[in-house]
Design a protein around this motif. Structure first.
Motif, PDB file in Angstrom:
ATOM      1  N   VAL A 117       0.595   0.582 -14.835  1.00 17.22           N
ATOM      2  CA  VAL A 117       1.069   1.830 -14.241  1.00 17.22           C
ATOM      3  C   VAL A 117      -0.103   2.707 -13.797  1.00 17.22           C
ATOM      4  CG1 VAL A 117       2.380   3.950 -14.645  1.00 17.22           C
ATOM      5  CG2 VAL A 117       3.194   1.776 -15.572  1.00 17.22           C
ATOM      6  N   GLY A 118      -1.099   2.869 -14.664  1.00 17.11           N
ATOM      7  CA  GLY A 118      -2.232   3.721 -14.323  1.00 17.11           C
ATOM      8  C   GLY A 118      -2.988   3.225 -13.111  1.00 17.11           C
ATOM      9  N   VAL A 119      -3.291   1.934 -13.097  1.00 21.80           N
ATOM     10  CA  VAL A 119      -3.996   1.356 -11.956  1.00 21.80           C
ATOM     11  C   VAL A 119      -3.135   1.419 -10.702  1.00 21.80           C
ATOM     12  CG1 VAL A 119      -4.901  -0.790 -10.975  1.00 21.80           C
ATOM     13  CG2 VAL A 119      -5.506  -0.128 -13.308  1.00 21.80           C
ATOM     14  N   GLY A 120      -1.863   1.032 -10.825  1.00 21.26           N
ATOM     15  CA  GLY A 120      -0.981   1.014  -9.663  1.00 21.26           C
ATOM     16  C   GLY A 120      -0.770   2.394  -9.064  1.00 21.26           C
ATOM     17  N   ALA A 121      -0.495   3.380  -9.917  1.00 19.17           N
ATOM     18  CA  ALA A 121      -0.281   4.737  -9.425  1.00 19.17           C
ATOM     19  C   ALA A 121      -1.554   5.301  -8.802  1.00 19.17           C
ATOM     20  CB  ALA A 121       0.193   5.638 -10.569  1.00 19.17           C
ATOM     21  N   GLY A 122      -2.690   5.053  -9.440  1.00 20.24           N
ATOM     22  CA  GLY A 122      -3.947   5.544  -8.906  1.00 20.24           C
ATOM     23  C   GLY A 122      -4.272   4.930  -7.556  1.00 20.24           C
ATOM     24  N   TRP A 123      -4.041   3.620  -7.427  1.00 19.73           N
ATOM     25  CA  TRP A 123      -4.337   2.934  -6.164  1.00 19.73           C
ATOM     26  C   TRP A 123      -3.408   3.408  -5.044  1.00 19.73           C
ATOM     27  CZ3 TRP A 123      -8.004   0.700  -3.705  1.00 19.73           C
ATOM     28  CH2 TRP A 123      -7.746  -0.123  -2.598  1.00 19.73           C
ATOM     29  N   LEU A 124      -2.121   3.553  -5.330  1.00 17.83           N
ATOM     30  CA  LEU A 124      -1.184   4.014  -4.302  1.00 17.83           C
ATOM     31  C   LEU A 124      -1.497   5.450  -3.868  1.00 17.83           C
ATOM     32  CD1 LEU A 124       2.192   2.554  -5.631  1.00 17.83           C
ATOM     33  CD2 LEU A 124       0.813   1.736  -3.702  1.00 17.83           C
ATOM     34  N   ALA A 125      -1.856   6.307  -4.825  1.00 20.57           N
ATOM     35  CA  ALA A 125      -2.232   7.677  -4.475  1.00 20.57           C
ATOM     36  C   ALA A 125      -3.518   7.692  -3.666  1.00 20.57           C
ATOM     37  CB  ALA A 125      -2.388   8.516  -5.744  1.00 20.57           C
ATOM     38  N   PHE A 126      -4.456   6.806  -3.990  1.00 17.93           N
ATOM     39  CA  PHE A 126      -5.695   6.681  -3.228  1.00 17.93           C
ATOM     40  C   PHE A 126      -5.388   6.280  -1.785  1.00 17.93           C
ATOM     41  CE2 PHE A 126      -8.854   3.606  -1.619  1.00 17.93           C
ATOM     42  CZ  PHE A 126      -9.965   4.442  -1.497  1.00 17.93           C
ATOM     43  N   LEU A 127      -4.520   5.289  -1.606  1.00 19.50           N
ATOM     44  CA  LEU A 127      -4.164   4.854  -0.254  1.00 19.50           C
ATOM     45  C   LEU A 127      -3.465   5.973   0.517  1.00 19.50           C
ATOM     46  CD1 LEU A 127      -2.844   1.228  -0.876  1.00 19.50           C
ATOM     47  CD2 LEU A 127      -5.090   1.929  -0.013  1.00 19.50           C
ATOM     48  N   ALA A 128      -2.600   6.730  -0.171  1.00 16.23           N
ATOM     49  CA  ALA A 128      -1.910   7.838   0.491  1.00 16.23           C
ATOM     50  C   ALA A 128      -2.903   8.901   0.952  1.00 16.23           C
ATOM     51  CB  ALA A 128      -0.876   8.449  -0.454  1.00 16.23           C
ATOM     52  N   ALA A 129      -3.888   9.205   0.112  1.00 15.59           N
ATOM     53  CA  ALA A 129      -4.903  10.187   0.491  1.00 15.59           C
ATOM     54  C   ALA A 129      -5.775   9.677   1.632  1.00 15.59           C
ATOM     55  CB  ALA A 129      -5.768  10.536  -0.723  1.00 15.59           C
ATOM     56  N   ARG A 130      -6.125   8.387   1.577  1.00 18.67           N
ATOM     57  CA  ARG A 130      -6.926   7.797   2.658  1.00 18.67           C
ATOM     58  C   ARG A 130      -6.197   7.856   4.001  1.00 18.67           C
ATOM     59  NH1 ARG A 130     -10.550   3.892   2.427  1.00 18.67           N
ATOM     60  NH2 ARG A 130     -10.577   4.398   4.650  1.00 18.67           N
ATOM     61  N   ALA A 131      -4.867   7.774   3.950  1.00 20.48           N
ATOM     62  CA  ALA A 131      -4.081   7.766   5.183  1.00 20.48           C
ATOM     63  C   ALA A 131      -4.137   9.101   5.921  1.00 20.48           C
ATOM     64  CB  ALA A 131      -2.624   7.408   4.879  1.00 20.48           C
ATOM     65  N   VAL A 132      -4.356  10.191   5.181  1.00 21.48           N
ATOM     66  CA  VAL A 132      -4.374  11.517   5.820  1.00 21.48           C
ATOM     67  C   VAL A 132      -5.782  12.076   5.979  1.00 21.48           C
ATOM     68  CG1 VAL A 132      -2.068  12.043   4.972  1.00 21.48           C
ATOM     69  CG2 VAL A 132      -4.042  12.716   3.622  1.00 21.48           C
ATOM     70  N   LEU A 133      -6.747  11.496   5.294  1.00 24.95           N
ATOM     71  CA  LEU A 133      -8.133  11.961   5.404  1.00 24.95           C
ATOM     72  C   LEU A 133      -8.853  11.238   6.542  1.00 24.95           C
ATOM     73  CD1 LEU A 133      -9.113  12.037   1.610  1.00 24.95           C
ATOM     74  CD2 LEU A 133      -8.780  14.019   3.113  1.00 24.95           C
ATOM     75  N   PRO A 134      -9.921  11.827   7.070  1.00 29.06           N
ATOM     76  CA  PRO A 134     -10.684  11.143   8.118  1.00 29.06           C
ATOM     77  C   PRO A 134     -11.209   9.799   7.621  1.00 29.06           C
ATOM     78  CG  PRO A 134     -11.348  13.446   7.951  1.00 29.06           C
ATOM     79  CD  PRO A 134     -10.453  13.180   6.784  1.00 29.06           C
ATOM     80  N   LYS A 135     -11.251   8.822   8.494  1.00 30.10           N
ATOM     81  CA  LYS A 135     -11.705   7.489   8.103  1.00 30.10           C
ATOM     82  C   LYS A 135     -13.229   7.467   8.091  1.00 30.10           C
ATOM     83  CE  LYS A 135     -10.625   2.623   8.861  1.00 30.10           C
ATOM     84  NZ  LYS A 135      -9.929   1.642   9.721  1.00 30.10           N
ATOM     85  N   ARG A 136     -13.790   8.107   7.073  1.00 29.25           N
ATOM     86  CA  ARG A 136     -15.236   8.204   6.910  1.00 29.25           C
ATOM     87  C   ARG A 136     -15.569   7.976   5.443  1.00 29.25           C
ATOM     88  NH1 ARG A 136     -16.390  14.079   8.621  1.00 29.25           N
ATOM     89  NH2 ARG A 136     -18.469  13.452   7.910  1.00 29.25           N
ATOM     90  N   LEU A 137     -16.803   7.567   5.189  1.00 30.38           N
ATOM     91  CA  LEU A 137     -17.214   7.301   3.810  1.00 30.38           C
ATOM     92  C   LEU A 137     -17.059   8.506   2.884  1.00 30.38           C
ATOM     93  CD1 LEU A 137     -20.366   4.995   4.108  1.00 30.38           C
ATOM     94  CD2 LEU A 137     -18.176   4.450   3.041  1.00 30.38           C
ATOM     95  N   ALA A 143     -10.500  10.806  -1.958  1.00 29.36           N
ATOM     96  CA  ALA A 143      -9.253  10.076  -2.179  1.00 29.36           C
ATOM     97  C   ALA A 143      -9.229   9.440  -3.564  1.00 29.36           C
ATOM     98  CB  ALA A 143      -9.082   9.007  -1.097  1.00 29.36           C
ATOM     99  N   ALA A 144     -10.376   8.946  -4.021  1.00 30.29           N
ATOM    100  CA  ALA A 144     -10.462   8.348  -5.356  1.00 30.29           C
ATOM    101  C   ALA A 144     -10.172   9.392  -6.430  1.00 30.29           C
ATOM    102  CB  ALA A 144     -11.834   7.725  -5.572  1.00 30.29           C
ATOM    103  N   ALA A 145     -10.705  10.588  -6.264  1.00 26.03           N
ATOM    104  CA  ALA A 145     -10.455  11.659  -7.231  1.00 26.03           C
ATOM    105  C   ALA A 145      -8.974  12.022  -7.261  1.00 26.03           C
ATOM    106  CB  ALA A 145     -11.295  12.886  -6.880  1.00 26.03           C
ATOM    107  N   PHE A 146      -8.343  12.067  -6.092  1.00 31.31           N
ATOM    108  CA  PHE A 146      -6.911  12.365  -6.037  1.00 31.31           C
ATOM    109  C   PHE A 146      -6.109  11.271  -6.738  1.00 31.31           C
ATOM    110  CE2 PHE A 146      -2.790  11.887  -3.831  1.00 31.31           C
ATOM    111  CZ  PHE A 146      -2.226  13.117  -4.158  1.00 31.31           C
ATOM    112  N   GLY A 147      -6.456  10.026  -6.469  1.00 29.50           N
ATOM    113  CA  GLY A 147      -5.774   8.921  -7.129  1.00 29.50           C
ATOM    114  C   GLY A 147      -5.935   8.973  -8.635  1.00 29.50           C
ATOM    115  N   ALA A 148      -7.134   9.325  -9.085  1.00 28.87           N
ATOM    116  CA  ALA A 148      -7.381   9.428 -10.525  1.00 28.87           C
ATOM    117  C   ALA A 148      -6.542  10.523 -11.154  1.00 28.87           C
ATOM    118  CB  ALA A 148      -8.866   9.685 -10.772  1.00 28.87           C
ATOM    119  N   PHE A 149      -6.458  11.668 -10.473  1.00 26.81           N
ATOM    120  CA  PHE A 149      -5.665  12.775 -11.005  1.00 26.81           C
ATOM    121  C   PHE A 149      -4.198  12.385 -11.133  1.00 26.81           C
ATOM    122  CE2 PHE A 149      -2.797  16.329 -10.053  1.00 26.81           C
ATOM    123  CZ  PHE A 149      -3.038  17.120 -11.174  1.00 26.81           C
TER     124      PHE A 149
END
Length: 230
Positions: A117-137, A143-149
């Motif tokens: 659950v922790g890994v899955g929820a974090g990864w899906l939230a990371f992907l969701a954040a990446r989808a709305v953030l600029p595609k830059r490093l 996005a990782a911090a958002f997924g972790a939260f």
């Protein structure tokens, strides 16, 4: 977040054990695609080692309560969600067998909560954040911090669900829900800070090793300065 022995009844513990076994069997197959060569595979061992060490350090969140890194989202961003589930599971097995951190009979429950659950929820939230953030490093650590939260209170809610099915302790469900989500939301802030800093540090040195940044690295144009390729 570590569930002790006897907190859930036997049928619930057996069910979560079956979920854990099935999820890890699938993760083992998927991990081969996430770590296709010898260049990236060693990072999985380093991630597991870091999570193990980091979980030994608690940070205060208030009113005498402390928390520690779960590491699911961090591992998912660095090495991929399937490999991350295996890394976190290895850490939980070592903790249960050698350090009595989480019960042996509750090992399936802890793996389900933190490695699935922790890994899955974090990864899906990371992907969701990446989808709305600029595609830059620089967007990857954010996005990782958002997924972790997100991963921490979601995992705590999953525990509340398991407790509602097979809880053995005399704790009212509404009281448990408020306490778990409230405190774990605060712990999630610490999780987000640590995850963002670690991912930023790795990206600054070797962005090509970060699983969650591979698409960005692949589309970043080469820059040539004084005969060197950067």
């Amino acid at each position: 977040m570590h569930v002790p022995d006897g907190f859930l009844d036997a049928p619930t513990s057996v069910a979560t054990g079956a979920i854990a076994v099935g999820a890890l069997a699938y993760a083992m197959k998927r991990a081969r695609h996430e770590q296709p060569d010898d260049r990236t595979a060693p990072l999985a061992g380093l991630v597991a080692t870091f999570i193990f060490a980091a979980q030994m350090v608690n940070f205060p969140v208030g009113a005498g309560t402390s928390g520690h890194l779960l590491g699911g989202a961090l591992a998912a961003v660095l090495v991929g969600p399937a490999t991350a589930a295996m890394c976190v599971s290895v850490v939980l097995v070592v903790q249960a067998l050698l350090f009595a951190d989480g019960g042996v009979t509750a090992l399936g429950t802890n793996i389900t909560l933190m490695a699935v659950v922790g890994v899955g929820a974090g990864w899906l939230a990371f992907l969701a954040a990446r989808a709305v953030l600029p595609k830059r490093l620089p967007s990857v650590p954010v996005a990782a911090a958002f997924g972790a939260f997100v991963s921490v209170p979601v995992a705590s809610l999953a525990f509340v669900g398991l407790y509602a099915v097979g809880g053995q302790a005399p704790i009212p469900l509404d009281t448990l829900t408020a306490a778990m989500v409230g405190w774990h939301s605060l712990i999630g802030i610490g999780e987000a800070v640590i995850t963002g800093l670690v991912v930023s540090a790795v990206i600054a040195l070797r962005p090509d090793l970060v699983y969650g940044a591979r698409d960005v690295v692949a589309t970043t144009p080469l820059e040539i300065r004084e005969g060197a390729v950067l």
